[in-house]
Motif scaffolding. Sequence first.
Motif, mmCIF file in Angstrom:
data_model
loop_
_atom_site.group_PDB
_atom_site.id
_atom_site.type_symbol
_atom_site.label_atom_id
_atom_site.label_comp_id
_atom_site.label_asym_id
_atom_site.label_seq_id
_atom_site.Cartn_x
_atom_site.Cartn_y
_atom_site.Cartn_z
ATOM 1 N N ALA A 183 37.930 -33.517 30.404
ATOM 2 C CA ALA A 183 38.694 -33.847 31.615
ATOM 3 C C ALA A 183 40.194 -33.683 31.388
ATOM 4 N N VAL A 184 40.661 -34.067 30.193
ATOM 5 C CA VAL A 184 42.079 -33.874 29.868
ATOM 6 C C VAL A 184 42.398 -32.376 29.832
ATOM 7 N N LEU A 185 41.513 -31.598 29.216
ATOM 8 C CA LEU A 185 41.709 -30.151 29.154
ATOM 9 C C LEU A 185 41.744 -29.538 30.556
ATOM 10 N N GLN A 186 40.851 -29.993 31.427
ATOM 11 C CA GLN A 186 40.846 -29.484 32.790
ATOM 12 C C GLN A 186 42.169 -29.778 33.496
ATOM 13 N N GLY A 187 42.749 -30.947 33.223
ATOM 14 C CA GLY A 187 44.040 -31.281 33.805
ATOM 15 C C GLY A 187 45.143 -30.383 33.285
ATOM 16 N N MET A 188 45.136 -30.120 31.983
ATOM 17 C CA MET A 188 46.141 -29.233 31.408
ATOM 18 C C MET A 188 46.012 -27.820 31.973
ATOM 19 N N ILE A 189 44.769 -27.360 32.112
ATOM 20 C CA ILE A 189 44.547 -26.027 32.675
ATOM 21 C C ILE A 189 44.977 -25.977 34.137
ATOM 22 N N ALA A 190 44.745 -27.043 34.882
ATOM 23 C CA ALA A 190 45.133 -27.073 36.296
ATOM 24 C C ALA A 190 46.629 -26.875 36.457
ATOM 25 N N ILE A 191 47.428 -27.498 35.585
ATOM 26 C CA ILE A 191 48.876 -27.304 35.651
ATOM 27 C C ILE A 191 49.229 -25.863 35.272
ATOM 28 N N CYS A 192 48.593 -25.348 34.229
ATOM 29 C CA CYS A 192 48.891 -23.982 33.793
ATOM 30 C C CYS A 192 48.556 -22.955 34.874
ATOM 31 N N ARG A 193 47.512 -23.203 35.657
ATOM 32 C CA ARG A 193 47.078 -22.242 36.681
ATOM 33 C C ARG A 193 47.758 -22.461 38.027
ATOM 34 N N ALA A 194 48.551 -23.503 38.145
ATOM 35 C CA ALA A 194 49.107 -23.869 39.455
ATOM 36 C C ALA A 194 50.044 -22.784 39.990
ATOM 37 N N ARG A 195 49.979 -22.595 41.296
ATOM 38 C CA ARG A 195 50.953 -21.831 42.068
ATOM 39 C C ARG A 195 51.392 -22.734 43.204
ATOM 40 N N LEU B 277 33.203 -26.922 32.717
ATOM 41 C CA LEU B 277 34.327 -26.098 33.144
ATOM 42 C C LEU B 277 33.909 -25.202 34.299
ATOM 43 N N SER B 278 34.795 -25.039 35.265
ATOM 44 C CA SER B 278 34.555 -24.085 36.347
ATOM 45 C C SER B 278 34.738 -22.673 35.807
ATOM 46 N N PRO B 279 34.250 -21.659 36.511
ATOM 47 C CA PRO B 279 34.477 -20.280 36.051
ATOM 48 C C PRO B 279 35.957 -19.977 35.846
ATOM 49 N N GLY B 280 36.823 -20.470 36.751
ATOM 50 C CA GLY B 280 38.249 -20.216 36.600
ATOM 51 C C GLY B 280 38.831 -20.900 35.371
ATOM 52 N N GLU B 281 38.390 -22.137 35.083
ATOM 53 C CA GLU B 281 38.863 -22.853 33.899
ATOM 54 C C GLU B 281 38.403 -22.159 32.627
ATOM 55 N N ARG B 282 37.143 -21.717 32.638
ATOM 56 C CA ARG B 282 36.616 -21.018 31.456
ATOM 57 C C ARG B 282 37.386 -19.710 31.219
ATOM 58 N N ASP B 283 37.646 -18.986 32.299
ATOM 59 C CA ASP B 283 38.385 -17.722 32.166
ATOM 60 C C ASP B 283 39.791 -17.970 31.620
ATOM 61 N N TRP B 284 40.441 -19.037 32.117
ATOM 62 C CA TRP B 284 41.789 -19.325 31.624
ATOM 63 C C TRP B 284 41.754 -19.628 30.129
#
Length: 604
Positions: free
Chosen positions: A436-448, A566-573
């Motif tokens: 869950a922490v990783l998903q949060g970090m990825i969410a910020i990295c992928r944000a637009r 992980l969602s497909p987008g999170e896994r790809d990131w």
Amino acid sequence: MLQSFTATTTPDQGPPRLAALRAAMRADGVQGFLVPRADAFQGEYVAACDERLAWLTGFTGSAGFCIALTALAGVFIDGRYRLQVRAQVAPEFTPVPWPETQAGPWLRANLASGVVGFDPWLHTADEMARIETALAGHPVTLRPMRNLLDTVWPDRPDPPQGQVWPHPDHLAGESSASKRARLGAVLRAAGHRAAVLTLPDSICWLLNIRGADVPRNPVVQAFAILHDDGRVTVFADPEKFGPEARAALGDHVTLRPTVAFVPGLRSLQGPVRVDRSSAPLAVSSELREAGVEVVWGDDPCRLPKACKAPAEIAASRAAHLRDGVAMAEFLCWLDAQAAAVSTGARQTEIGVVKALEAFRRATNQLHDLSFETICGAGPNGAIVHYRVTEATDRALEPGSLLLVDSGGQYRDGTTDITRTVAIGAPPKGAATAFTAVLQGMIAICRARWPKGLAGRDLDALARYNLWLQGRDYDHGTGHGVGAFLSVHEGPQRLSRVSEVPLEPGMILSNEPGYYREGHYGIRIENLVVVQPAGALPEGDTARSMLEFETLTLAPIDRTLILADRLSPGERDWLNAYHARVLAEIGPQCTADTRAWLTSACAPI
């Protein structure tokens, strides 16, 4: 050389020091006295002579303050330090949750009447106005006065005498003369004759200099006045400025001793800009007493400093690449240490801290650490800003987590990275929280996001998956980072309270976490830089969008990731990030580390 971390005051020393302060309070006829963490320069990191809060209470966190009353002493600490303060202060000091509890309401509740003294050089106008507003109608008054704590601190260290050196224009991206002319024009456009600068990193940025007055932060402690024609008067100990530094300042920068600062203020012609959120209250008080018009306004350097020049960003990329190689060597070594735990070999936190510094120093380009390394094994990892000591040094144990938060100061950039790794099989539930922490970090990295949004508008992205689990963390998601300056830099932040719009060139940390008291801590941190977002095939081309570029390059522990969550987008990131780490870091690593890195960065 590794600087060991030692508390200024042990819990048993706090009570007699508090008693001495109370005696001074009685002698001066006040019923309370404010003891801040901050110094006159309002820096988060302070010189030894300004460690007043730590000397009195034993609390060594980077934020907080104490209000000493005749029968009660509150130590105000935020969510990062709720566990740490318990271990560091004596029962005579009462921890107070802050900012949930503010100084003014606390004084109303705990002091029926009387006078509370404070040193006007250690508190900002904003801070004191908030307290005064909260005390309106209550028979408690605030009195600016001499610093009573200094009168009872018998062996207070001398002020720092670190030498100043030039910061080259090719790393700064702009000459000091150009910066001074540009900001002088800003003052003229606003009708301001001058601006008072009290933040050391602002002065260092403006003049393209660096110093050594504060541990781990390459700044010089000084005050300065920026005039509307681009001239600058610097007030500091002249002994800090050798011939090279003086020559770099140029003809339009005047160096005067610190004792000339107050006379210099009083001789100004107004209007004079003062930042009420960072300048000591004494600055505006001295100006007004001399009849000089004061106008409140932001430190003119803060936003330009935060929006890094292209050269600064390029230099930061180089620093992170170099630091990433050191981190890869360290993580490979740490993986071997973790494997050895099962055979009875026990590495400890101090051993890990020393090893990590050695890998950074092996680059032959490390100026210093960017802060004291946080290395928490097992339950120590749940103390957000834990610093290991000989007394708390904990061995790595199978079935536990190790949290390591560290960084380096290189002449071309400042780094800050956190990695959490499993020592053997992860403890129960840790992988769920880590993912869950990783998903949060990825969410910020992928944000637009549309240009104009602030850190508060993005902060929730990092917490969403933790919230779904009924979890959260009691610190901001990210802080600003300087360019070979302070590792914590304002005004940009990723937090619930940040209203400063994010702008291209701003470097921030991205560090969600989760802390289970008594068991483990989890944090994953990368540094990111704001940049214009590329156009999308079906996007609205009329709307300006921003995104982050990730600067930090280091693998994330795959053994703690529940890939099916992980969602497909999170896994790809994640896979793309690890592929980038391997491609950019791998060729510069030793053969053994390169082989380890290939496995650590394998796609999931």
